[in-house]
Design a protein around this motif. Structure first.
Motif, short mmCIF file in Angstrom:
data_model
loop_
_atom_site.label_atom_id
_atom_site.label_comp_id
_atom_site.label_asym_id
_atom_site.label_seq_id
_atom_site.Cartn_x
_atom_site.Cartn_y
_atom_site.Cartn_z
N HIS A 169 54.67 62.08 -3.14
CA HIS A 169 54.01 61.98 -4.46
C HIS A 169 53.58 60.54 -4.72
CE1 HIS A 169 57.18 60.17 -7.10
NE2 HIS A 169 58.04 60.76 -6.30
N ASP A 182 60.35 54.58 -5.44
CA ASP A 182 60.00 55.95 -5.87
C ASP A 182 58.60 55.95 -6.49
OD1 ASP A 182 60.04 58.53 -6.74
OD2 ASP A 182 61.45 58.21 -8.37
N ASN A 183 57.52 56.12 -5.77
CA ASN A 183 57.48 56.53 -4.40
C ASN A 183 56.30 55.89 -3.67
OD1 ASN A 183 58.23 57.96 -2.09
ND2 ASN A 183 56.89 59.64 -2.60
N GLU A 197 54.76 64.52 -9.84
CA GLU A 197 56.09 64.95 -9.38
C GLU A 197 57.11 64.63 -10.45
OE1 GLU A 197 60.10 64.55 -7.51
OE2 GLU A 197 58.93 63.06 -8.57
N GLU A 198 56.99 63.43 -11.01
CA GLU A 198 58.00 62.97 -11.98
C GLU A 198 58.03 63.88 -13.20
OE1 GLU A 198 59.93 60.94 -10.87
OE2 GLU A 198 58.97 59.38 -9.69
N ASP A 216 60.10 61.08 -0.11
CA ASP A 216 60.26 60.69 -1.51
C ASP A 216 61.46 59.76 -1.71
OD1 ASP A 216 60.25 60.46 -4.22
OD2 ASP A 216 60.59 62.59 -4.66
ZN ZN Z 1 60.16 60.49 -6.36
#
Ligand code: ZN
Length: 535
Positions: free
Chosen positions: A308, A329-330, A363-364, A391
């Motif tokens: 992501h 991240d990330n 994604e978050e 990730d």
């Molecule tokens: Zn992540």
């Protein structure tokens, strides 16, 4: 001895030589993607435009083809941003007493009904972990009607060391917060509040606050679909004050909810909420590029590599820093993805199946980009041999081990072992299964679509460091920098670990792209039915 050493070195060189994969190139990507210029890469922001154009440009430079909409590198993902406003109110009333909670300090959350103002006033019922799992003979509701009620829950699941019961120490999907809200909606509850504890959530309240106290990307609600007026969290301390109104304590209810005999407990409290929200419809995008396979018969099949690109954007200042750079991240996973793609494109003879590189959005905000991809796949899931996700990677150097949780559940297990052996990596079981990481990243929606999918992570045994070092640096990162503005790139980062992961992922990808038999889930696995249906 000398000769043996020489031979070993040669073998290592041979193994490494055709793999022109370099940590320093990963560093260049991470440094750029995690820079303040990219403003934390929030979906639907200028930071997104910069990050996704950069990724697409990198794919173009290496000669990977556009695989998105209308001949572009982009797959558009429509979302609705719901940002609960700071004036949000939550209060509890019982026996003539009222208790008000403070937004962000005591509670976070949003309405899922996608309205500019949502309100509720409902009776609170404590429902343990909120789980209905017939296969484990577990039902926290016991048929009690909770329609219109506000559920008070703990996240996580009943404690277990038996692998056949809720996965033992590992978290199953029942333990994830997203399951709690989905289940509450299925049962017709008006809302659900999770009482946070660091042990049940796996992270401190600051993480809940920074992840939730901001715009939340929601998929636009289908007409007639049930949705919660409140899906939120309350801090442990505030939860303690809430339960005290009913003469109960957090520890006591945690203990009760670990029992199979548990029954929902009406708390005799009414909870009232007023949730003004700013709504923003926007289109965000997955970046998709492919390198065609060499076998005419297999070219229509693919191996996915994903990472992501999004992070939390610009948000609440911490130590006067408002940019949530998301380096570990990330940006790290994106750097690995790009370096694998570059090495793949440089292969003289391409593997049989096509390689599809996906840099995923949102994604978050709850795996939105991968969910959208799974619902709108660019290669049919039944024709997708595997999905490898990247990730979150630490810059602390090379490890002796690698974590591939979920791989053992697929027929890709032998190639995974082979790649690990070739890299002299020990395959480690997830060192923190209680964190439920299998359900916390983008491979999960792919698995739900039937694709053999898992994330590749570094282990925690570092070369040249004491055994406890990995645990120490994880705990420090998780408590201080995870989802904070301080997750930043620094020039003293050691990229050797990420280089190693990229090599391992590349080797594994080669196997999956060339393997004769289409990979699948092992008999009895929860994802096997989806695999069968995907054919
Ligand atoms: Zn992540």
């Amino acid at each position: 001895m000398q000769r043996l050493l020489l031979l070993l070195c040669l073998a290592a060189a041979c193994a490494a030589q055709p793999l022109d994969i370099a940590g320093e190139r990963i560093r260049a990507h991470v440094k750029f993607l995690a820079s303040d210029l990219l403003e934390g890469r929030g979906p639907g922001t200028r930071g997104e435009a910069l990050a996704t154009e950069y990724l697409a440009t990198q794919f173009a430079l290496i000669g990977a083809r556009p695989a998105g909409d209308d001949g572009t590198y982009f797959q558009n993902v429509p979302l609705l941003g719901v940002e609960t406003q700071p004036s949000a109110q939550l209060s509890a009333a019982a026996k003539g007493k009222t208790l008000a909670f403070r937004y962000l300090d005591d509670f976070v959350g949003a309405s899922e009904r996608q309205k500019p103002l949502d309100q509720f006033d409902a009776e609170a019922v404590f429902a343990g972990h909120g789980i209905v799992a017939p296969e484990f003979q577990w039902d926290d509701f016991k048929g009690v009607d909770v329609r219109g009620k506000l559920l008070v829950l703990f996240t996580n699941e009943p404690p277990s060391t038996d692998e056949r019961f809720f996965g033992g120490r590992a978290l199953t999907y029942y333990g994830r917060w997203s399951y709690k809200y989905e289940q509450a909606a299925r049962l017709g509850a008006i809302g659900a509040i999770l009482i946070h504890t660091t042990a049940t959530a796996g992270y401190p309240w600051e993480v809940v606050r920074s992840s939730w106290g901001r715009e939340e990307p929601q998929v636009k609600l289908a007409p007639g679909k049930p949705a919660l007026a409140f899906a939120g969290w309350i801090s442990r301390q505030a939860g303690q004050r809430l339960l005290a109104m009913a003469g109960k304590r957090v520890e006591e209810l945690l203990k009760l909810s670990g029992s199979r005999d548990f029954r929902p407990i009406p708390l005799g409290i009414r909870i009232r909420g007023r949730l003004p929200a700013k709504l923003r419809e926007y289109t965000t995008r997955n970046v998709a590029a492919l390198i065609p396979g060499s076998d005419e018969l297999r070219r229509g099949e693919a191996v996915i590599f994903s990472a992501h690109w999004d992070h939390l954007g610009i948000g609440r200042p911490v130590n006067r820093d408002t940019i949530y750079n998301g380096a570990v991240d990330n940006a790290a996973g994106c750097g690995i993805l790009l370096e694998i793609a570059r090495a793949w494109a440089a292969l003289e003879r391409k593997p049989r199946r096509t390689a599809l590189f996906l840099a995923l959005t949102a994604e978050e905000g709850g795996l939105r980009g991968s969910q959208y991809y799974a619902a709108n796949p660019l290669v049919a899931p039944g024709k997708t041999a595997a999905a490898f996700n990247f990730d979150g990677f630490y810059p602390f150097g090379r490890t002796k081990d690698v974590v591939v949780s979920g791989a053992e559940r697929t027929t890709l297990w032998p190639p995974v072992q082979e790649a690990a052996q070739r890299m002299r990596l020990e395959i480690k079981p997830d060192p923190r299964p209680e964190q439920g990481s299998y359900y916390r990243s983008d491979h999960f929606p792919f698995a739900q679509a039937g694709i053999p999918a898992f994330s590749i992570k570094e282990g925690d045994q570092y070369h040249g460091k004491p055994e406890s070092y990995g645990k120490k640096v994880f705990e420090e990162f998780n408590s201080k920098h995870y989802h904070q503005p301080s997750d930043e790139y620094r020039d003293d980062w050691d990229l050797a670990g990420m280089e190693q992961i990229a090599r391992f992922g590349f080797l594994l990808g080669l196997s999956a792209a060339n393997i004769e038999q289409m990979p699948t889930w092992r008999p009895g696995d929860e994802f096997l039915p989806a695999r069968e249906n995907s054919k």
